[in-house]
Design an enzyme around this catalytic site. Structure first.
Site, PDB file in Angstrom:
ATOM      1  CD  GLU A 187       2.327   5.756   6.677  1.00 17.00           C
ATOM      2  OE1 GLU A 187       2.034   6.310   7.745  1.00 17.00           O
ATOM      3  OE2 GLU A 187       1.505   5.289   5.891  1.00 17.00           O
ATOM      4  CG  ASN A 245      -0.256   8.841   8.755  1.00 16.00           C
ATOM      5  OD1 ASN A 245      -0.852   8.058   8.035  1.00 16.00           O
ATOM      6  ND2 ASN A 245       1.006   8.678   9.125  1.00 16.00           N
ATOM      7  CB  THR A 253      -3.057  -3.554   7.178  1.00 16.77           C
ATOM      8  OG1 THR A 253      -4.341  -3.208   7.641  1.00 16.77           O
ATOM      9  CG2 THR A 253      -3.028  -5.048   6.890  1.00 16.77           C
ATOM     10  CB  THR A 268      -0.991  -0.015   1.184  1.00 15.42           C
ATOM     11  OG1 THR A 268      -0.275  -0.119   2.409  1.00 15.42           O
ATOM     12  CG2 THR A 268      -1.958  -1.167   1.058  1.00 15.42           C
ATOM     13  CE  LYS A 308       0.095  -3.109   3.204  1.00 19.66           C
ATOM     14  NZ  LYS A 308      -0.274  -2.542   4.517  1.00 19.66           N
TER      15      LYS A 308
END
Lengths: 413, 413
Positions: free
Chosen positions: A282, A410, A197, A160, A186
């Protein structure tokens, strides 16, 4: 000598004999960007299954279906996973959609639906685009094969907001011959989906009975996927699957040296994938290993590690390359672990383990080492060791810094 | 009719008759910036004492000393507090320093050391500059008085990275006449200190026995100071004190309407100060009220509120004015509270309670209200209501968004 070897240029699941893969684009996201978003991995032979699912009580439909499969199945043939849509918080329709996805995958694989697991990751609260996925599965059924390209496409299709593919393959030496363990994952990115996730898919050609397979997976996940954190959120969709197709003809069971080699190798694969996940968190700039030692109980060691790993103040200070050990003491203090300021000792250590500097020793601050601390925490990887001084239990975790980029990334979906 | 009234332009502790205050600069920080950094508040008459301290196991020396005082004391005369240095993680010397600080305060106040509580907030891991503080206390002893200016100076002297003074005063109507409750607080900022210390000092002229005073303070703190969070970190120094000097001549005890009025007023003072703290959180742009309803137990309601209040993903989305309810569902799911996606319902509500929009109802997403959700979460104050659908327990908390400014502010000390 290590009883297992990592393979260079892993192609993920297909590096284990008897597994074929496909990765296709079917526009699950609805953005027509051409991204691969549907993976199918199938074994020629029936597999025993082990699985670890999220403990989140808001579990996505595919997770709930997967639990049923695990409880009911003796053998499965493979799994399908899509990115771009989590099929979570989608009500009874979500379960119907997961069942339909499973049917489509089984049709493509030429097996029964009960022999397939399905996983989804991505945005929550939206129905799966089953019409598009039907076409996607038909295409995957045509393309599925045991090839490097197919393995890599499957590994890419589950990503993702990840910036890098996450694959790992090892060959394990046992007395009758080699067995293989390979997989893909992932990561803990979350911009496109609504949450972090984590998915892991591991294949092996060893022949392992379901209870043994489940036990060894649970233990490996605990020391790997469960020991990494970017933001402490456990998602609605987290899943790790382990499929053993027995193609090697080598049966393995607890109580032998071969089993121990298999177990070590599986843990190494899980840790490699987990570290790839945390290293691709991230907008992070640092990965920090936390070693808690001297805890009264293992539960205490986990609590202490988790409190430090998830403290916003600690994570912000890592971002700033600031050896702010006071914030670590604070987090240890509120972790609930048995300790006091007069029992704890702290060290900073470089990532190669070449330099370990004391920071705080049972009430005494060792700030003559301040310049050395600063040099260590300025690096993109380093280690913090905390001896709680309350017993002999230990736990190890990997965490990341918290950056302005994370917040910006985010602040909206 | 309310049985108590807020006073405009509160001057903090001195608004309660019989309490005098001083706030001086003695350069605790060592930066010679002239900031007020030492507060002294003393009652003419002996006071009964109640206190709530941090549950952090790494407790600063003044906290440990305060616990001893609470356990031993029947009557105290007042308290002293410094900003700029937390006297935490300072080993046995730290306790000696806290004792010395108490002696200096007692000398300035003209009472015994055992009648004084001391509190510290600021950087941890450094010894208190007692030579400077000795001069500071001498000055405070000269200046101490019951005046608006003195009260305000004391309230300013306890601030660290706070941007605003936090004071509150009420007058409570009881059948024999008025009693007063007033106080000051410092907040959940943490740039200069290493952590988010929260201090609250409350004075009353009611006459209350120690066990009753302790019970009513504990209950009020639970619904106020313990119900706000900026970053979830509980500091080494958190302290709330309540001193009752009985100057009003009005005895209050549980079981009367007057007691209930006093209790409501104390809770209102605590909530007012707590909301001032959260509203002044570091670099925040929003304060969000979380109301958890329909929980199986109160413990579940707290867990659910805390998980949402401390989720980085939820807090980042608030910053982005993004009605990202999926992240709220995720946090509720991993909170450990008894619930599932088929029992939970969610609403967004504006801060005036004028518009309440459904978001998610037991598996059904109500996104026809999307534009309305966006309008609500764009405001600097709003409310989220979650009915867990598992019982009838409830809990309320206040949290803030997480901003890039927070990370930047805290990346180094």
């Amino acid at each position: 000598m290590a009883a297992f070897q990592f393979k260079q240029d892993s192609a993920g699941c297909v590096d284990t004999p008897g597994f074929a893969a496909a990765g296709v684009h079917c526009d699950v996201r609805g953005t027509a960007d051409g991204r691969l978003d549907l993976a199918l991995v199938i074994s020629e032979e029936p597999c025993t299954l082990a699985a670890v699912f999220t403990r989140n009580r808001v579990a996505a439909a595919p997770v709930r279906l997967g639990r049923q499969t695990l409880a009911a199945a003796t053998f499965v043939r493979g799994f399908a996973a899509n990115s771009g849509n989590a099929n979570a918080c989608t009500g009874p329709e979500g379960m119907q959609d997961a069942l339909k996805m499973r049917e489509l995958a089984a049709r493509a694989a030429g097996c029964r639906p009960e022999e397939i697991l399905v996983c989804s990751t991505g945005r929550i609260g939206r129905r799966l685009p089953l019409d598009k996925m039907e076409k996607g599965f038909a295409l995957a059924g045509e393309q599925i094969e045991n090839s490097t390209e197919a393995g890599v496409r499957a590994a890419d299709a589950i990503l993702t907001s990840d910036t890098r593919r996450k694959v790992c393959s090892v060959r394990v030496e046992t007395s009758p011959g080699f067995v293989h363990i390979s997989g893909m994952a992932k990561g803990a990115g979350m911009i496109e989906p609504n949450m972090a996730t984590m998915l892991g898919f591991i294949c092996t050609d060893a022949k392992v009975e379901p209870p043994d397979l489940q036990a060894v997976l649970a233990e490996s996940v605990d020391a790997s996927f469960n020991a990494v954190t970017v933001d402490g959120d456990e998602s609605t969709n987290d899943t790790v699957l382990l499929l053993a197709n027995g193609t090697s003809g080598i049966p393995l069971a607890p109580g032998s040296g071969d089993w121990n080699a298999f177990k070590s190798a599986l843990q190494a694969v899980c840790q490699d994938l987990a570290k790839k996940i945390v290293g691709d968190g991230e907008k992070i700039t640092k990965v920090v290993e936390l070693r808690i030692e001297g805890a009264a109980t293992e539960s205490d060691a986990r609590k202490a590690a988790r409190a430090v790993a998830n403290s916003l103040l600690v994570k912000s200070s890592w971002y700033g390359c600031d050896p702010n050990w006071g914030r670590i003491m604070d987090a240890l203090g509120y972790s609930g672990a048995d300790l006091s300021e007069e029992t704890v000792s702290l060290w900073y250590e470089d990532s190669h383990g070449e330099q370990r500097l004391p920071v705080y020793a049972r009430g005494r601050i060792l700030d003559e080492h301040l310049d050395g601390w600063k040099a260590i925490v300025a690096a993109p990887r380093f280690r913090i060791i905390a001896d709680l001084g309350s017993g002999s239990a230990a736990y190890r975790m990997w965490s990341t810094d918290l950056t302005e980029g994370y917040v910006n990334f985010n602040k909206s979906e």
